[in-house]
Scaffold this motif. Structure first.
Motif, PDB file in Angstrom:
ATOM      1  N   VAL A  19       0.739  -1.247   0.000  1.00  0.00           N
ATOM      2  CA  VAL A  19       0.059   0.088  -0.096  1.00  0.00           C
ATOM      3  C   VAL A  19       0.828   1.215  -0.157  1.00  0.00           C
ATOM      4  O   VAL A  19       1.758   1.293   0.767  1.00  0.00           O
ATOM      5  CB  VAL A  19      -0.862   0.176   1.201  1.00  0.00           C
ATOM      6  N   GLY A  20       0.426   2.109  -0.850  1.00  0.00           N
ATOM      7  CA  GLY A  20       1.180   3.445  -0.885  1.00  0.00           C
ATOM      8  C   GLY A  20       0.169   4.509  -0.526  1.00  0.00           C
ATOM      9  O   GLY A  20      -0.156   4.711   0.393  1.00  0.00           O
ATOM     10  N   VAL A  25       4.468   0.468   2.484  1.00  0.00           N
ATOM     11  CA  VAL A  25       4.326  -0.505   3.166  1.00  0.00           C
ATOM     12  C   VAL A  25       4.141  -2.121   2.500  1.00  0.00           C
ATOM     13  O   VAL A  25       3.230  -1.763   1.655  1.00  0.00           O
ATOM     14  CB  VAL A  25       3.443  -0.396   4.584  1.00  0.00           C
ATOM     15  N   PRO A  58       7.288  -0.523  -6.786  1.00  0.00           N
ATOM     16  CA  PRO A  58       6.700   0.777  -7.288  1.00  0.00           C
ATOM     17  C   PRO A  58       7.296   1.364  -8.465  1.00  0.00           C
ATOM     18  O   PRO A  58       6.749   2.036  -9.276  1.00  0.00           O
ATOM     19  CB  PRO A  58       6.901   1.624  -6.098  1.00  0.00           C
ATOM     20  N   ILE A  83       7.204   6.935   0.543  1.00  0.00           N
ATOM     21  CA  ILE A  83       7.049   5.586   1.646  1.00  0.00           C
ATOM     22  C   ILE A  83       6.121   4.706   1.226  1.00  0.00           C
ATOM     23  O   ILE A  83       4.892   5.393   0.808  1.00  0.00           O
ATOM     24  CB  ILE A  83       6.892   6.191   3.114  1.00  0.00           C
ATOM     25  N   VAL A 117       3.409   5.596  -4.307  1.00  0.00           N
ATOM     26  CA  VAL A 117       3.927   5.621  -2.922  1.00  0.00           C
ATOM     27  C   VAL A 117       3.173   7.028  -2.287  1.00  0.00           C
ATOM     28  O   VAL A 117       2.854   7.812  -2.989  1.00  0.00           O
ATOM     29  CB  VAL A 117       5.483   5.613  -3.046  1.00  0.00           C
ATOM     30  N   LEU A 118       3.450   6.791  -1.078  1.00  0.00           N
ATOM     31  CA  LEU A 118       2.999   8.060  -0.378  1.00  0.00           C
ATOM     32  C   LEU A 118       4.061   9.262  -0.277  1.00  0.00           C
ATOM     33  O   LEU A 118       5.231   8.784   0.605  1.00  0.00           O
ATOM     34  CB  LEU A 118       2.462   7.718   1.131  1.00  0.00           C
ATOM     35  N   TRP A 119       3.962  10.084  -0.675  1.00  0.00           N
ATOM     36  CA  TRP A 119       4.970  11.282  -0.591  1.00  0.00           C
ATOM     37  C   TRP A 119       4.677  11.984   0.897  1.00  0.00           C
ATOM     38  O   TRP A 119       3.799  12.302   1.300  1.00  0.00           O
ATOM     39  CB  TRP A 119       4.704  12.274  -1.594  1.00  0.00           C
ATOM     40  N   ILE A 138      10.999  15.437   0.390  1.00  0.00           N
ATOM     41  CA  ILE A 138      10.128  14.426   0.375  1.00  0.00           C
ATOM     42  C   ILE A 138      10.513  13.089   0.518  1.00  0.00           C
ATOM     43  O   ILE A 138      11.620  12.556   0.011  1.00  0.00           O
ATOM     44  CB  ILE A 138       9.088  14.403  -0.899  1.00  0.00           C
ATOM     45  N   TYR A 139       9.866  12.357   1.411  1.00  0.00           N
ATOM     46  CA  TYR A 139      10.338  10.774   1.414  1.00  0.00           C
ATOM     47  C   TYR A 139       9.131  10.120   0.681  1.00  0.00           C
ATOM     48  O   TYR A 139       7.990  10.475   1.007  1.00  0.00           O
ATOM     49  CB  TYR A 139      10.332  10.365   3.077  1.00  0.00           C
TER      50      TYR A 139
END
Lengths: 219, 233
Positions: free
Chosen positions: A76-77, B227, A99, B225, A141-143, B222-223
């Protein structure tokens, strides 16, 4: 004379100790840090253990078995990207694609589903056409901002993290159905249009905590 | 007019409703291979901590658990590795990972650390910083067990599902039963739990991040990320 014979090894030991002390303070002169030299050196994380060469340090994990190979099953992003934009039969493949390869493999599927959901889609509040928007989605992806407010969308900041209280689904719906003008969105339930840009649920059913672990206690 | 995808969703959701209500209830909305399993991720959160020098990472698994279930049948799986992946350079390749896996009644953590290998296959980096926390089984805030180590905080256990959405209405829209949401919706996730893993750590452990990644915040470092869950072979 006999007394002097005792002194020699003592002197030698002192010299050795001094040499070792220097080695500890200046790693650069160690020719070979080993896992049996009685010194924490090289990239060891403990005395003669851990790091890239030595056996793991076992004080914290107590000899528990953490060996083996683990293969990916899910990822999950950003929230809810898979359900809204990936064709159901492709979701397992989506979950097991790294990703950096998602755009190449899934951007076209995402764009097709975007246009199936909203055939009249033209642009969103970010100024993105269907290709640009689906390309953004496919970089899944989550920034997360190293500084500043970390939020999926708070009306000002965009895609700088995801807080527990962020109404992420309303932002998804706004991007998909709301058109280009954030102040005059499409599909807002007026002028004979359906309400598609918000779901009418704007907060969690239970208050979050101000401090760690932040999530509310279970029911 | 119902389009093809909506029709597909409708058939899929109707099929699930009729034949396997537990599957629909056991997952936010995911893929068949992981739906309702111990590796099924339901949500991921990442945000600045109450201490603004820190970042908080949350992985939720096995969503939509009814009240009481987490301490009874839903449990973390010793064969599942939960891995936070942090890309600090913007190339979508993880530069650091934080790994979590259960042994006994304890959740063990490794990292943040440069992974042994990037991508779909992982080994646990036992040489990295090791941390652990007893898995919480209580239902009150006072019973939440928190461990600290090396400037980091750790939690593992059941929590209220933080996700909120009128999923049932969304399904009805997708299937063509209704045309839109209600002004006041109904939270499908109200009163349900997830199994949660929470890590708070100093941002300094992750480096500075990369600028120019987010066009909406071009000067913000920015990272990137995400999971993952991985199963022991």
């Amino acid at each position: 004379m006999k007394k002097n014979l005792y002194i020699l090894p003592i002197l030698f030991s002192i010299l050795l100790f001094v040499q070792c002390t220097e080695e500890i303070t200046d790693n650069s002169i160690i020719p070979n840090a080993t896992c049996t030299d009685g010194i924490q050196n090289g990239d060891e994380t403990g005395l003669d253990c851990g790091g890239s060469n030595c056996a793991p340090c076992e004080d914290a994990i107590g000899g528990i078995d953490f060996s083996g190979t683990y293969m990916q099953e899910d990822q999950v992003g950003r929230p809810a990207v898979s359900i809204v934009y990936i064709t159901p039969g492709l979701r397992d493949a989506y979950n097991t694609t790294i990703p950096s390869e998602l755009t190449a493999n899934f951007q076209q599927d995402m764009q097709a589903n975007l246009l199936l959901h909203h055939p009249a889609y033209s642009t969103n509040i970010l100024g993105q056409d269907a290709t640009a928007f689906s390309t953004l989605l496919s970089k899944d992806v989550l920034w997360v901002g190293q500084s500043g407010i970390t939020t999926f969308y708070d009306g000002t900041n965009i895609l700088t993290g995801r807080r527990l209280q962020d109404d992420v689904m309303d932002f998804h719906l706004l991007l998909l159905y709301g058109g280009a003008d954030v102040n005059n969105p499409l599909n807002d339930g007026t002028n004979g249009q359906p309400l598609l840009i918000r779901d009418g649920v704007s907060e969690n059913d239970k208050p979050f905590l101000a401090n760690f672990p932040y999530l509310a206690s279970p029911f | 007019m119902m389009n093809k995808t909506k029709l597909t969703f409708a058939i899929a959701f109707l099929g699930m409703l009729i034949t396997a209500p537990f599957l629909l209830a056991g997952d936010h909305f995911d893929a068949p291979a992981v739906s309702g399993t111990s590796s099924d991720l339901s949500s991921f959160y990442a945000f600045e901590g109450a201490n603004t020098n820190n970042l908080v990472l949350v992985a939720n698994l096995q969503g939509l658990l009814p009240s009481g279930v987490p301490t009874q049948i839903a449990q973390f799986d010793e064969d599942v590795l939960v891995e936070f992946n942090i890309d600090t350079t913007g190339d979508l390749i993880e530069d650091l990972v934080i790994q979590a896996t259960k042994r006994g009644d304890t959740m063990y953590f490794f990292g943040p650390v440069v992974p042994i290998s990037t991508g779909l296959q992982s080994e646990i980096a036992t040489f990295a910083t090791q941390s652990k926390v007893a898995i919480s089984s209580g239902t009150t805030d006072a019973e939440a067990i928190v461990a600290t180590n090396n400037g980091m905080q750790f939690f593992a256990g059941a929590r209220d599902d933080a996700f909120f959405f009128d999923l049932n209405r969304f399904n009805a829209i997708v299937s063509g039963e209704v045309t839109g949401f209600n002004e006041v919706g109904e939270d499908t996730f109200a009163g349900t739990n997830t199994l949660s893993i929470v890590v708070e750590l100093p941002k300094s452990m992750l480096g500075t991040g990369a600028i120019g990644i987010n066009p909406n915040a071009p000067t913000t470092p920015i990272y990137s990320i995400w999971v993952e869950t991985k199963r022991k072979q």
